[in-house]
Design a protein around this motif. Sequence first.
Motif: not given
Length: 326
Positions: A31-39, A62-66
């Motif tokens: 990824v270039t031009g912005r921070p990469p996102v890990y979901l 961005i981390g999800l958990d129920r």
Amino acid sequence: MDVGDHAAGAGHVPVMLGRVLELLVPAAEAVTGRPPVYLDATLGMGGHAEAMLRAVPELRLIGLDRDPAALERSERRLAPFGDRVTLEHAVYDQIPSVLRRHGVAEADAVLFDLGVSSPQLDETDRGFAYSHDAPLDMRMDPTQRLTAAEVVNGYPPAELARILREYGEERFAQRIASAIVRERERAPFESTRRLAELVRTSIPAATRRTGGNPAKRTFQALRIEVNGELDVLRRALPAALAALPVGGRIAVLSYHSLEDRITKQVLAAEAADTTPPDLPVPLPGHEPRFRLLTRGAELPSDEETTTNPRAGSVRLRAAERVREAT
């Protein structure tokens, strides 16, 4: 029983960590031009997330958990990464709304580590394990209403049998369901031990001698029903794929055949060329939008399963977006 994270505490090492990094880190680094996102759709103890954050210094998680308890543990573990970390109490079929809420248009790398984590198994009052006595609960999110006790004590016999047959792949589903109905008329089921013992005595003696604890399939089926796991996964995978940009990658760790079958079907459909077979070249819009990164389902190494028996059932599949959606 299937697990996503296989060791509790600071020494916890996530399942197939090296291979997951090998698959997902290149998508983030490109990824270039912005921070990469890990979901991380199933954050658990945060082990995969921590490794990804260390591997890619610019990465945003961005981390999800129920499970609120899992989020609390991960929040402590990931605190050193500061504002690179965003955690949400959410089920993974809520991916689109979570991304919108945080102003994120695309996720460059996505991980699903399905199943039950070691803390959920080891915390007696959660009721996931048949190896010790506990209340019949099995909720991954303790704030939801439906519990395993309500399913066992309240579902009609035919529905109980269907759940055991479809979600537990239990060939003695009808026999077990009938036994449950008889016994709950005497007294409602409240504990895992009583249910596990009833399942054991409901199965023919010859069958009980092989295949591990005979309650395993029943407990799996009840857990899937309580948490709506398969329906959630069917909604979540397409949503995650839709969030990937070209070059973005997804990896899915499954722990039983039902999860793996859904994953295989969704990824295969997205990687298929839908051009009519009698045409010499692909039609625009019919070319595959994804390519598979794994040949079939990859298995853990013998070394990993030796040191961590709970990882023995894991299956890994991964894919990369190669074309924009039309």
